[in-house]
Design a protein around this motif. Structure first.
Motif, PDB file in Angstrom:
ATOM      1  N   TRP A  42       0.823  -1.207   0.000  1.00 32.27           N
ATOM      2  CA  TRP A  42       0.000   0.000   0.000  1.00 32.27           C
ATOM      3  C   TRP A  42       0.859   1.260   0.000  1.00 32.27           C
ATOM      4  N   TRP A  90       3.210   6.218  -5.624  1.00 33.62           N
ATOM      5  CA  TRP A  90       3.170   6.370  -7.085  1.00 33.62           C
ATOM      6  C   TRP A  90       1.855   6.956  -7.577  1.00 33.62           C
ATOM      7  N   GLU A  91       0.829   6.921  -6.733  1.00 29.39           N
ATOM      8  CA  GLU A  91      -0.525   7.233  -7.187  1.00 29.39           C
ATOM      9  C   GLU A  91      -0.647   8.625  -7.795  1.00 29.39           C
ATOM     10  N   ARG A 133       3.237   1.766 -15.264  1.00 29.30           N
ATOM     11  CA  ARG A 133       2.503   1.044 -14.222  1.00 29.30           C
ATOM     12  C   ARG A 133       2.817  -0.446 -14.277  1.00 29.30           C
ATOM     13  N   LYS A 182      -6.599  -1.732  -8.703  1.00 29.59           N
ATOM     14  CA  LYS A 182      -7.003  -0.325  -8.667  1.00 29.59           C
ATOM     15  C   LYS A 182      -5.896   0.576  -9.201  1.00 29.59           C
ATOM     16  N   PHE A 183      -4.658   0.242  -8.842  1.00 30.55           N
ATOM     17  CA  PHE A 183      -3.532   1.044  -9.334  1.00 30.55           C
ATOM     18  C   PHE A 183      -3.383   0.886 -10.837  1.00 30.55           C
ATOM     19  N   TRP A 184      -3.546  -0.323 -11.343  1.00 29.86           N
ATOM     20  CA  TRP A 184      -3.393  -0.587 -12.774  1.00 29.86           C
ATOM     21  C   TRP A 184      -4.411   0.188 -13.603  1.00 29.86           C
ATOM     22  N   ILE A 233       4.484  -2.539 -11.185  1.00 31.82           N
ATOM     23  CA  ILE A 233       3.748  -3.652 -10.583  1.00 31.82           C
ATOM     24  C   ILE A 233       4.584  -4.930 -10.603  1.00 31.82           C
ATOM     25  N   LYS A 275      -7.908   6.500  -8.135  1.00 32.09           N
ATOM     26  CA  LYS A 275      -7.300   7.336  -7.107  1.00 32.09           C
ATOM     27  C   LYS A 275      -8.308   7.587  -6.000  1.00 32.09           C
ATOM     28  N   THR A 332       6.075  -4.069  -6.843  1.00 30.73           N
ATOM     29  CA  THR A 332       4.931  -4.433  -5.999  1.00 30.73           C
ATOM     30  C   THR A 332       4.787  -5.937  -5.821  1.00 30.73           C
ATOM     31  N   LEU A 370       2.279   1.813  -3.501  1.00 32.62           N
ATOM     32  CA  LEU A 370       1.263   2.269  -4.446  1.00 32.62           C
ATOM     33  C   LEU A 370       0.835   3.699  -4.156  1.00 32.62           C
ATOM     34  N   GLN A 371       0.750   4.055  -2.873  1.00 31.45           N
ATOM     35  CA  GLN A 371       0.377   5.417  -2.507  1.00 31.45           C
ATOM     36  C   GLN A 371       1.426   6.420  -2.983  1.00 31.45           C
TER      37      GLN A 371
END
Length: 203
Positions: free
Chosen positions: A38, A44-45, A54, A89-91, A58, A95, A62, A41-42
């Motif tokens: 998390w 990079w968001e 992405r 969600k990231f892929w 990943i 946001k 990740t 990912l946060q």
């Protein structure tokens, strides 16, 4: 404990990056993996990333975070699904609470690019493959320290493939037995002189 100057281990403490104790609340014990994912990912968001960027993040970062822990322990399926949900969600560029359409199922994204997917790892299956590798290492290296320790504790009077799962076994041992089940799905005897096999039980 205080007189000896020994620090008492409590639940969810870590040693060498792994849980010192894995009790009944296994999800809480491995929740640190989800937290690490998390945080990545946060970070990079908010950045402007292309889909190619992405994909690289990943695959290279990740999905590599849980590898060390998954090579030793069976991670709860619920935790694997939660990690995959964050990655999805990231892929798709989601946001915060702002939802985005997921144009393909995760099962399709985990297929190879030759089959129309993206080649992402199915985390639970990847966990199984790493544990199967550990089981194979024990099976093929009877002189290793790993094999000797587990044999003395869990299967002193039989072979590794005949070992039974006991309620007193550690989570590490039960995880290796889970990996052995993966091996058993495809293992077969290559017949030599036939002395080491059981006609009625072995495949």
């Amino acid at each position: 404990m205080a007189a000896l100057g020994i620090h008492e281990i409590v639940n969810f403490e870590q040693y060498l990056g792994l849980p010192s104790l894995v009790g009944r609340k296994k999800k809480e014990g491995f929740n640190f993996i989800k937290e690490k994912v998390w945080k990545k990912l946060q970070g990079w968001e908010g950045k402007l990333l292309s889909q190619a960027g992405r994909e690289v993040l990943i695959k290279a970062v990740t999905q590599a975070i849980p590898t060390y822990a998954m090579g030793c322990f069976k991670i709860p399926l619920g935790l694997c699904h939660e990690i995959e949900t964050m990655i999805k969600k990231f892929w798709w560029g989601q946001k915060g609470e702002k939802r985005k359409i997921h144009w393909l199922k995760w099962e399709d994204l985990t297929k190879s690019k030759l089959e129309g997917g993206m080649g992402f790892r199915a985390i639970a299956m990847y966990n199984d493959s790493l544990l199967a590798k550990q089981a194979w290492r024990i099976l093929k290296n009877p002189d290793s320290l790993q094999h000797k320790v587990f044999k003395a504790r869990f299967f002193p009077n039989c072979t590794f493939m005949e070992a039974k799962c006991s309620s007193s076994g550690s989570h590490a041992w039960k995880s290796i037995l889970h990996g052995r089940e993966v091996l058993l799905r495809g293992c077969q005897w290559r017949i030599g002189n036939g002395k080491a096999m059981s006609i009625w039980q072995d495949h």
